[in-house]
Design a protein around this motif. Structure first.
Motif, PDB file in Angstrom:
ATOM      1  N   LEU A 132      39.404 -49.663  19.157  1.00 19.82           N
ATOM      2  CA  LEU A 132      39.666 -49.849  17.730  1.00 19.82           C
ATOM      3  C   LEU A 132      38.661 -49.120  16.830  1.00 19.82           C
ATOM      4  CD1 LEU A 132      41.532 -51.157  15.679  1.00 19.82           C
ATOM      5  CD2 LEU A 132      40.105 -53.210  15.764  1.00 19.82           C
ATOM      6  N   PRO A 133      37.337 -49.177  17.093  1.00 19.56           N
ATOM      7  CA  PRO A 133      36.400 -48.441  16.225  1.00 19.56           C
ATOM      8  C   PRO A 133      36.655 -46.937  16.210  1.00 19.56           C
ATOM      9  CG  PRO A 133      35.218 -50.038  17.567  1.00 19.56           C
ATOM     10  CD  PRO A 133      36.610 -49.987  18.098  1.00 19.56           C
ATOM     11  N   PHE A 134      36.996 -46.374  17.369  1.00 13.34           N
ATOM     12  CA  PHE A 134      37.259 -44.930  17.430  1.00 13.34           C
ATOM     13  C   PHE A 134      38.494 -44.571  16.618  1.00 13.34           C
ATOM     14  CE2 PHE A 134      39.383 -41.292  19.383  1.00 13.34           C
ATOM     15  CZ  PHE A 134      38.377 -40.345  19.335  1.00 13.34           C
ATOM     16  N   THR A 135      39.543 -45.366  16.709  1.00 10.49           N
ATOM     17  CA  THR A 135      40.765 -45.102  15.958  1.00 10.49           C
ATOM     18  C   THR A 135      40.494 -45.101  14.458  1.00 10.49           C
ATOM     19  OG1 THR A 135      42.091 -46.148  17.704  1.00 10.49           O
ATOM     20  CG2 THR A 135      43.117 -45.890  15.548  1.00 10.49           C
ATOM     21  N   CYS A 136      39.767 -46.082  13.987  1.00 10.48           N
ATOM     22  CA  CYS A 136      39.454 -46.175  12.555  1.00 10.48           C
ATOM     23  C   CYS A 136      38.577 -45.006  12.097  1.00 10.48           C
ATOM     24  CB  CYS A 136      38.759 -47.495  12.247  1.00 10.48           C
ATOM     25  SG  CYS A 136      39.769 -48.951  12.572  1.00 10.48           S
ATOM     26  N   LEU A 137      37.582 -44.643  12.915  1.00  9.22           N
ATOM     27  CA  LEU A 137      36.675 -43.560  12.543  1.00  9.22           C
ATOM     28  C   LEU A 137      37.399 -42.219  12.477  1.00  9.22           C
ATOM     29  CD1 LEU A 137      33.753 -42.648  11.942  1.00  9.22           C
ATOM     30  CD2 LEU A 137      33.507 -42.229  14.386  1.00  9.22           C
ATOM     31  N   GLN A 138      38.298 -41.970  13.437  1.00  8.68           N
ATOM     32  CA  GLN A 138      39.012 -40.701  13.436  1.00  8.68           C
ATOM     33  C   GLN A 138      39.926 -40.574  12.226  1.00  8.68           C
ATOM     34  OE1 GLN A 138      36.945 -39.090  15.786  1.00  8.68           O
ATOM     35  NE2 GLN A 138      38.811 -37.913  15.809  1.00  8.68           N
ATOM     36  N   MET A 139      40.550 -41.663  11.820  1.00  4.26           N
ATOM     37  CA  MET A 139      41.359 -41.644  10.598  1.00  4.26           C
ATOM     38  C   MET A 139      40.492 -41.265   9.395  1.00  4.26           C
ATOM     39  SD  MET A 139      43.558 -45.100  11.319  1.00  4.26           S
ATOM     40  CE  MET A 139      44.070 -45.233   9.606  1.00  4.26           C
ATOM     41  N   TYR A 140      39.313 -41.872   9.306  1.00  6.60           N
ATOM     42  CA  TYR A 140      38.388 -41.590   8.203  1.00  6.60           C
ATOM     43  C   TYR A 140      37.917 -40.135   8.242  1.00  6.60           C
ATOM     44  CZ  TYR A 140      33.905 -41.445   5.732  1.00  6.60           C
ATOM     45  OH  TYR A 140      32.865 -41.093   4.928  1.00  6.60           O
ATOM     46  N   THR A 141      37.599 -39.624   9.426  1.00  7.72           N
ATOM     47  CA  THR A 141      37.078 -38.261   9.567  1.00  7.72           C
ATOM     48  C   THR A 141      38.099 -37.230   9.113  1.00  7.72           C
ATOM     49  OG1 THR A 141      35.691 -38.951  11.423  1.00  7.72           O
ATOM     50  CG2 THR A 141      36.127 -36.595  11.195  1.00  7.72           C
ATOM     51  N   TYR A 142      39.355 -37.412   9.528  1.00 11.06           N
ATOM     52  CA  TYR A 142      40.381 -36.440   9.147  1.00 11.06           C
ATOM     53  C   TYR A 142      40.734 -36.517   7.657  1.00 11.06           C
ATOM     54  CZ  TYR A 142      41.473 -34.416  13.673  1.00 11.06           C
ATOM     55  OH  TYR A 142      41.403 -33.700  14.837  1.00 11.06           O
ATOM     56  N   LEU A 143      40.538 -37.685   7.068  1.00 10.78           N
ATOM     57  CA  LEU A 143      40.851 -37.824   5.641  1.00 10.78           C
ATOM     58  C   LEU A 143      39.746 -37.258   4.752  1.00 10.78           C
ATOM     59  CD1 LEU A 143      42.424 -41.403   5.588  1.00 10.78           C
ATOM     60  CD2 LEU A 143      43.606 -39.239   5.208  1.00 10.78           C
ATOM     61  N   THR A 144      38.474 -37.436   5.162  1.00 11.06           N
ATOM     62  CA  THR A 144      37.356 -36.984   4.323  1.00 11.06           C
ATOM     63  C   THR A 144      37.030 -35.510   4.519  1.00 11.06           C
ATOM     64  OG1 THR A 144      35.797 -37.762   6.016  1.00 11.06           O
ATOM     65  CG2 THR A 144      36.344 -39.274   4.215  1.00 11.06           C
ATOM     66  N   LYS A 145      37.088 -35.044   5.777  1.00  8.27           N
ATOM     67  CA  LYS A 145      36.808 -33.642   6.101  1.00  8.27           C
ATOM     68  C   LYS A 145      35.462 -33.160   5.549  1.00  8.27           C
ATOM     69  CE  LYS A 145      39.987 -31.420   8.476  1.00  8.27           C
ATOM     70  NZ  LYS A 145      40.519 -32.572   9.149  1.00  8.27           N
ATOM     71  N   ILE A 146      34.400 -33.897   5.882  1.00  7.23           N
ATOM     72  CA  ILE A 146      33.049 -33.478   5.479  1.00  7.23           C
ATOM     73  C   ILE A 146      32.522 -32.461   6.483  1.00  7.23           C
ATOM     74  CG2 ILE A 146      30.678 -34.256   5.145  1.00  7.23           C
ATOM     75  CD1 ILE A 146      31.770 -36.895   4.151  1.00  7.23           C
ATOM     76  N   THR A 147      32.014 -31.338   5.999  1.00 10.22           N
ATOM     77  CA  THR A 147      31.496 -30.264   6.844  1.00 10.22           C
ATOM     78  C   THR A 147      30.004 -30.093   6.596  1.00 10.22           C
ATOM     79  OG1 THR A 147      31.973 -28.583   5.179  1.00 10.22           O
ATOM     80  CG2 THR A 147      33.736 -29.088   6.753  1.00 10.22           C
ATOM     81  N   PRO A 148      29.286 -29.375   7.483  1.00 11.22           N
ATOM     82  CA  PRO A 148      27.838 -29.169   7.289  1.00 11.22           C
ATOM     83  C   PRO A 148      27.497 -28.486   5.970  1.00 11.22           C
ATOM     84  CG  PRO A 148      28.471 -28.607   9.515  1.00 11.22           C
ATOM     85  CD  PRO A 148      29.741 -28.866   8.767  1.00 11.22           C
ATOM     86  N   SER A 149      28.386 -27.602   5.500  1.00  9.96           N
ATOM     87  CA  SER A 149      28.092 -26.870   4.270  1.00  9.96           C
ATOM     88  C   SER A 149      28.293 -27.721   3.023  1.00  9.96           C
ATOM     89  CB  SER A 149      28.970 -25.610   4.192  1.00  9.96           C
ATOM     90  OG  SER A 149      30.338 -25.968   4.233  1.00  9.96           O
ATOM     91  N   SER A 150      29.147 -28.728   3.093  1.00  9.16           N
ATOM     92  CA  SER A 150      29.434 -29.550   1.913  1.00  9.16           C
ATOM     93  C   SER A 150      28.319 -30.556   1.641  1.00  9.16           C
ATOM     94  CB  SER A 150      30.776 -30.270   2.078  1.00  9.16           C
ATOM     95  OG  SER A 150      30.745 -31.115   3.223  1.00  9.16           O
ATOM     96  N   ASN A 151      27.927 -31.325   2.664  1.00  8.85           N
ATOM     97  CA  ASN A 151      26.834 -32.301   2.508  1.00  8.85           C
ATOM     98  C   ASN A 151      26.240 -32.538   3.896  1.00  8.85           C
ATOM     99  OD1 ASN A 151      25.189 -34.621   2.133  1.00  8.85           O
ATOM    100  ND2 ASN A 151      26.406 -35.186   0.333  1.00  8.85           N
ATOM    101  N   PHE A 152      25.111 -31.849   4.147  1.00  7.78           N
ATOM    102  CA  PHE A 152      24.572 -31.854   5.501  1.00  7.78           C
ATOM    103  C   PHE A 152      24.071 -33.234   5.928  1.00  7.78           C
ATOM    104  CE2 PHE A 152      21.227 -31.099   8.676  1.00  7.78           C
ATOM    105  CZ  PHE A 152      21.962 -30.381   9.609  1.00  7.78           C
ATOM    106  N   TYR A 153      23.451 -33.966   5.009  1.00  6.93           N
ATOM    107  CA  TYR A 153      22.896 -35.285   5.360  1.00  6.93           C
ATOM    108  C   TYR A 153      23.999 -36.265   5.735  1.00  6.93           C
ATOM    109  CZ  TYR A 153      20.377 -39.699   4.940  1.00  6.93           C
ATOM    110  OH  TYR A 153      19.846 -40.937   5.191  1.00  6.93           O
ATOM    111  N   ILE A 154      25.049 -36.326   4.909  1.00  8.94           N
ATOM    112  CA  ILE A 154      26.170 -37.228   5.209  1.00  8.94           C
ATOM    113  C   ILE A 154      26.869 -36.780   6.484  1.00  8.94           C
ATOM    114  CG2 ILE A 154      28.403 -38.075   4.378  1.00  8.94           C
ATOM    115  CD1 ILE A 154      27.335 -37.930   1.564  1.00  8.94           C
ATOM    116  N   PHE A 155      26.965 -35.463   6.682  1.00 11.86           N
ATOM    117  CA  PHE A 155      27.556 -34.937   7.912  1.00 11.86           C
ATOM    118  C   PHE A 155      26.769 -35.395   9.137  1.00 11.86           C
ATOM    119  CE2 PHE A 155      27.560 -31.644  11.201  1.00 11.86           C
ATOM    120  CZ  PHE A 155      28.920 -31.588  11.508  1.00 11.86           C
ATOM    121  N   ALA A 156      25.423 -35.386   9.041  1.00 17.84           N
ATOM    122  CA  ALA A 156      24.580 -35.821  10.162  1.00 17.84           C
ATOM    123  C   ALA A 156      24.768 -37.308  10.451  1.00 17.84           C
ATOM    124  CB  ALA A 156      23.121 -35.518   9.851  1.00 17.84           C
ATOM    125  N   ILE A 157      24.870 -38.117   9.392  1.00 10.74           N
ATOM    126  CA  ILE A 157      25.105 -39.558   9.571  1.00 10.74           C
ATOM    127  C   ILE A 157      26.442 -39.802  10.246  1.00 10.74           C
ATOM    128  CG2 ILE A 157      25.480 -41.740   8.365  1.00 10.74           C
ATOM    129  CD1 ILE A 157      22.579 -40.957   8.399  1.00 10.74           C
TER     130      ILE A 157
END
Length: 346
Positions: free
Chosen positions: A237-262
């Motif tokens: 369940l945690p992986f399913t929820c996280l993957q949904m969030y990741t594909y919706l936000t699409k944060i990349t290293p160039s956009s916000n490196f600190y949040i990307f690292a977290i």
């Protein structure tokens, strides 16, 4: 400041991924191989549909944890993710992950459904539970899982240092159908409903005239399916929820490196939990069921360990060049050994 902190988080995440993937690969491979060994060696399980599903799931699990190990080892050897440089590896690892994940999750579903059918008080439902149907369903889900990887192969791409899907329609499918439904709540719901129904059926078995061996086997397999489903729900369940969030936000290293690292750290922890789901079923069965522990002991000690010792004994005889004909006066036990040696090595 945030950039240096982000670099430290990325470094810690890489170390965590490397050590966890190696550990899970070792315990997962051993556990899944022992699962396969027990389920194919004992006559009690050999033609049982639920045991067949457990065997197929264990094979798929080995591919999944091997794929996970390969990802992190390749990344650690060069201190970068090979998938962001090689489009071939980017697509190949996704094919393995997507296809094997579907196979694993739906074989768990099938095992729950089969236990419901095999323990039902209705004769026509019990007739549906056959090893032939289990093999057909397994072949079908393997074919479907491979066909399902075709859109991923087409739309996977490398952009801005990330190997993922960028096509808008495909992103919507992954975010709203694939993760939440296909490998999320759909298999979770199916397995939970049918395992609970099977549990109710097993409780009624006592009232029916069924051989004790069959009754105990049904009770054991139903309880094993329940344990497997609980592990599956908690760790997936945690992986399913996280993957949904990741594909919706699409944060990349160039956009916000600190949040990307977290996010990268959280993804690593959640991925470790997901891989744990593919690695610990054997150990949970051993912890939860004394009867399964006795079955494992019987297979490892009484079958394979004794065969290994006998084989080593015969090899030692051959190394000593001890070629005695069976007509030589020997004790009865030595005659049996001589005949067995001739049978094995000739």
């Amino acid at each position: 400041m945030s950039t240096s902190t982000g670099l430290n988080i990325i470094h810690f995440t890489n170390k965590l991924s490397q050590y966890s993937s190696i550990t899970l690969f070792v315990i997962g491979t051993i556990g899944n191989l022992l699962n396969i060994l027990v389920f194919i060696s004992l006559k009690l399980f050999r033609n049982n549909q639920c045991a067949f599903y457990f065997t197929v799931e264990s094979i798929s699990n080995i591919f999944l944890i091997t794929n996970s190990l390969a990802i992190y080892l390749l990344a650690s050897m060069g201190n970068y993710d090979v998938a962001i440089l090689s489009i071939l590896w980017c697509k190949l690892r996704s094919i393995l992950f997507v296809s094997c994940t579907v196979i694993t999750l739906y074989t768990i579903c099938f095992s729950g459904i089969d236990q419901y059918l095999s323990t039902s008080h209705l004769f026509f439902l019990r007739q549906l539970s056959t090893i032939k149907l289990a093999r057909c369903l397994t072949i079908i889900i393997v074919i479907i899982s491979l066909l399902h990887t075709i859109p991923f192969v087409i739309f996977l791409d490398i952009q801005q240092g990330v190997c993922t899907v960028f096509h808008p329609q495909m992103v919507n499918y992954i975010s709203y159908i694939y993760y939440p439904v296909l490998i999320g709540f759909l298999p979770m719901t199916i397995t939970l409903i049918f395992s609970l129904l099977a549990y109710q059926n097993v409780r009624r078995i006592i009232r029916r005239q069924i051989p004790v061996v069959r009754r105990r086997l049904d009770q054991q397999l139903t309880a094993m399916v329940l344990i497997r489903i609980i592990i599956f729900l908690i760790l997936t369940l945690p992986f399913t929820c996280l993957q949904m969030y990741t594909y919706l936000t699409k944060i990349t290293p160039s956009s916000n490196f600190y949040i990307f690292a977290i996010e990268n750290l959280v993804s690593s922890i959640v991925a470790t939990l997901l891989n744990l789901n593919y690695a610990i079923s054997f150990y949970m069965f051993c912890i939860a069921f004394q009867r399964f522990r006795r079955q494992v002991k019987h297979v490892l000690i009484k079958k394979y360990w004794r065969r290994c010792k006998l084989w080593c004994f015969f090899v030692e005889l051959l190394n000593k060049d001890w070629h005695l004909p069976c007509t030589t006066p020997l004790s009865q036990s030595h005659k049996h050994m001589c005949k067995a040696a001739h049978f094995i090595f000739l």
